[in-house]
Design an enzyme around this catalytic site. Structure first.
Site, PDB file in Angstrom:
ATOM      1  N   ASP A 533      59.878 -64.462 -18.903  1.00 27.93           N
ATOM      2  CA  ASP A 533      61.102 -65.021 -18.334  1.00 27.93           C
ATOM      3  C   ASP A 533      60.806 -66.393 -17.754  1.00 27.93           C
ATOM      4  O   ASP A 533      59.648 -66.779 -17.578  1.00 27.93           O
ATOM      5  CB  ASP A 533      61.671 -64.075 -17.262  1.00 27.93           C
ATOM      6  N   GLU A 613      38.339 -65.321 -46.386  1.00 28.88           N
ATOM      7  CA  GLU A 613      39.225 -65.295 -45.208  1.00 28.88           C
ATOM      8  C   GLU A 613      38.779 -66.324 -44.163  1.00 28.88           C
ATOM      9  O   GLU A 613      39.590 -66.981 -43.526  1.00 28.88           O
ATOM     10  CB  GLU A 613      39.246 -63.895 -44.588  1.00 28.88           C
TER      11      GLU A 613
END
Ligand code: GLA
Length: 726
Positions: A533, A613
């Site tokens: 928030d 990867e």
């Protein structure tokens, strides 16, 4: 720009694209006259209609005038028990037990710059802000209410806050005090909220506002995984590019209520603030209560512009970034790789595999302190567990530095385990009601952060850790909701203050940390995104978005989050496959593209990745660093709706529109898949854009017709288009 018409008690707030107006009428009732697309001004109270509505009472001064009722007129800050039966913003209870509030206008102040709120987070900035303070009074109760308005024109942002002072001679209980009330006359509106749960935070949910009250709230002590203190009211037809929409956020990290009400007269009210549930604040004579800040953005042309306004305002006027102007490091975190099962050698091996790929910060997660070998013990004892880390941080951190990486650490200051020295020494420091067995959450208890001695102790211990080694990053976690909310430090009549005082305590420690360690980058975390928030973002510039690191689930989580919060705030990491939460495997390419829509890092043991990867990771990290400005601070456009479209796509555009990055992930594939294009946004229609260094495409074509997508050859394939204007 704030325009005053003192004679008519008319206050008009203009931002670049919007106008907001209120007026104190002949009874000194503060009416809300307009909020929407920018107008030239004038007295917009002419929009208000008066009619006798049989069940709506009339205030005493109106005599037998039956067309004047607080129940039907648009109120700037709604009252309680004196004629307006819609959602009340404020409610007082003086010694006589009456629970009424009747507010009348008494004056105003106009100031350059932005107001601040004591002990609470709030937007900040210099003289480009203007502040208006409107004074209201309940003359019977002798309560004075100040409504604060901050105007940041270039972001179309209007902030609001409320201060209540008891001017009388007796204590008064404040039973509710919303930060924002917004009355919108007429119009069919949709209410959009961001809902979910742990590991599925901020899923967008939209429904037409129907007669009655629709609301989302938190009563968990945090803003919660379940609902976000950010909501939108918008036209039925609003989408990314059109329709009027109103975004409202609360700059607060505790219990909140966001309620929208539609009346039988088809008027709409939005209320946002601290949840009245378990809230009762006693104001002694002369005492003041400050409600947290709320912020509004109205966009006359869809969600995209609203989001970009919030993003800019949050980045530039809410967050304190210790690395201001510099790039934040790409990090690797050991949690998903090891959980509690690590030692110094394991940590160094994870860091050593990451460093050659360009990863710059190693974060040691939970499990390094006390007896913390599982989530049953150790919290509260912030001293290094030397059986895992011989020689403590003094031995470990230089080894990480030798790899060319900086070092970060995990803490969970608000919590304590029963199996800890802290709990044994101070069992009375937890939230726990008399004669009632407490509830555990993740097997841990919550410290009473309303008490200064508790905060002082915890902060002292954490400060010692942070001073004991060169630490440049802290992950501040919080892994349970509040129960047994009772404090031995408060009298019975003041227990209703505890939820709020707890939040203020958290802010106090965060403020101390920022003061004492201004160079440390803090990442917030609450079991993932349970306290994502604007209140937390004032103290911590980034927040772990979700414990769910599955790249495909993250598409909807990050999509919902992006309606209010900018990319630079969203903690997002590439993790191992099959994913720990969903069991799904998607390519490294796709995981990288999704994590790059956030603060970007890795959360896996790279010793277990293939050479191929590793090459992909190296490329991703280099690409992210090269385009950091664009990715983190570019204007953000959502290009699709992940809930309905066959792909999720988003785009960042540089402010001068010379550069853009489009990222796209296809959803589950199907045979005979149709030809598809992705329509870009925010480009210069006149410019020619070179796409990934190859062919040039006209901006207008890319926006109107779109860019053709390659036929997917499997599920969840990712693509990035880097556009550079010639
Ligand atoms: C929470 C966080 C995780 C991790 C664990 C450690 O769940 O969200 O990222 O830090 O705690 O216990």
């Amino acid at each position: 720009m704030i325009v005053l018409d003192q004679e008519n008690k008319l206050f008009t707030l203009h931002t670049q694209n919007t106008t907001y107006q209120m007026k104190a009428d002949q009874y000194r009732v503060l009416l809300h006259t307009y909020y929407g697309p920018r107008l030239r001004g004038g007295d917009l109270s002419r929009l208000i209609q008066f009619a006798d509505r049989g069940t709506s009472p009339n205030p005493n001064e109106a005599g037998h005038r039956r067309d004047y009722s607080l129940d039907t007129l648009p109120q700037e800050y709604s009252t309680c028990g004196v004629g307006d039966f819609r959602l009340p913003s404020i409610e007082f209870e003086p010694a006589d037990g009456s629970r009424l509030a009747d507010l009348r206008y008494t004056g105003f102040e106009l100031k350059k710059g932005k107001y601040a709120l004591p002990g609470l987070p709030a937007f900040f900035g210099g003289d480009e802000w203007e502040t208006l303070v409107i004074h209201l009074t309940d003359s019977t109760c002798k309560m004075s209410v100040k409504l604060y308005y901050g105007v940041l024109e270039r972001c179309d942002l209007i902030t609001r806050a409320v201060q209540v002072v008891n001017e009388g001679g007796q204590a008064v209980q404040l039973r509710r005090c919303a930060s924002l009330c917004l009355d919108l006359q007429g119009g069919d509106l949709d209410f959009i909220t961001f809902d979910g749960c742990h590991a599925q935070e901020r899923s967008l949910s939209r429904s037409p506002l129907r007669q009655g009250v629709q609301s989302v709230e938190s009563v968990r002590g945090t803003s919660s995984h379940h609902h976000n203190p950010f909501v939108i009211l918008c036209d039925h037809n609003a989408n990314e590019d059109c329709g009027t929409c109103y975004g409202a956020m609360l700059v607060y990290s505790g219990n909140f209520l966001a309620a929208a009400e539609r009346t039988h007269l088809e008027n709409n009210r939005l209320l946002l603030g601290i949840n009245p549930y378990h809230f009762c604040y006693t104001l002694a004579p002369g005492e003041c209560f400050t409600a947290p800040e709320a912020a509004l953005v109205c966009s006359p042309c869809g969600f995209g512009q609203m989001s970009r306004s919030f993003h800019r305002a949050i980045r530039e006027n809410l967050i304190h970034d210790p690395l201001e102007g510099k790039r934040r490091p790409v990090l690797i975190n050991n949690w998903e790789a090891t959980e509690f099962g690590f030692d110094a050698e394991k940590l160094v091996s994870i860091a050593a595999a990451a460093a050659p790929l360009g990863i710059e910060l190693f974060v040691m997660d939970d499990g390094w302190f006390g007896t913390r070998d599982s989530d049953f013990g150790g919290l509260g004892d912030w001293t290094v567990n030397e059986s895992k880390l011989p020689g403590g941080l003094g031995a470990l951190v230089p080894r990480i530095h030798d790899l060319g990486m900086s070092f970060g650490i995990w803490i969970e200051p608000e919590m304590v385990s029963e199996d800890s020295a802290l709990y044994n020494a101070h069992p009375d420091w937890v939230l726990e009601a008399p004669n009632r067995p407490f509830a555990r959450g993740r097997s841990q208890l919550v410290l009473d952060f309303s008490r200064k001695e508790v905060r002082d102790h915890v902060y002292g211990a954490i400060k010692q850790v942070l001073e004991s080694a060169e630490i440049t990053y802290v992950k501040w976690d919080m892994n349970r909701s509040l129960t047994d909310v009772w404090s031995s430090a408060l009298p019975a009549g003041r227990q209703g203050e505890l939820f709020h005082r707890f939040v203020l305590g958290v802010y106090d420690i965060l403020a101390r940390m920022r003061r004492d360690f201004p160079g440390i980058l803090i990442e917030g975390c609450t079991g993932g995104g349970g306290r994502f928030d604007a209140g937390m973002l004032y103290y911590v510039p980034q927040f772990w978005c979700s414990d769910n690191t599955d790249a495909i689930d993250r598409l909807t989580i990050q999509y919902g989050t992006s309606f209010c919060y900018p990319v630079s705030t969203m903690g997002a990491h590439v993790s191992a496959v099959p994913n720990a939460q969903t069991g799904r495997s998607v390519s490294m390419e796709t995981r990288g593209v999704v994590a790059m829509a956030g603060t970007f890092g890795y959360e896996m043991d790279l010793n277990h990745t293939t050479a191929e990867e590793k090459e992909t990771i190296k490329r991703q990290v280099a690409f992210f660093k090269e385009h950091y400005e664009l990715i983190q601070r570019g204007d953000y456009y959502r290009l699709s709706d992940p809930f309905h479209d066959p792909f999720t796509a988003w785009q960042q555009v540089s402010p001068d529109r010379r550069e853009a990055l489009v990222s796209l992930v296809t959803h589950a594939n199907r045979a005979a898949s149709p030809f598809r294009t992705v329509r870009l946004r925010g480009l210069d229609p006149q410019a020619q854009y070179r796409v990934n260094g190859g062919e040039a495409w006209p901006g207008d074509v890319l926006m109107a017709a779109g860019f053709p997508l390659p036929m997917p050859t499997g599920d969840y394939q990712a693509m990035q288009l880097y556009l550079e204007a010639e």
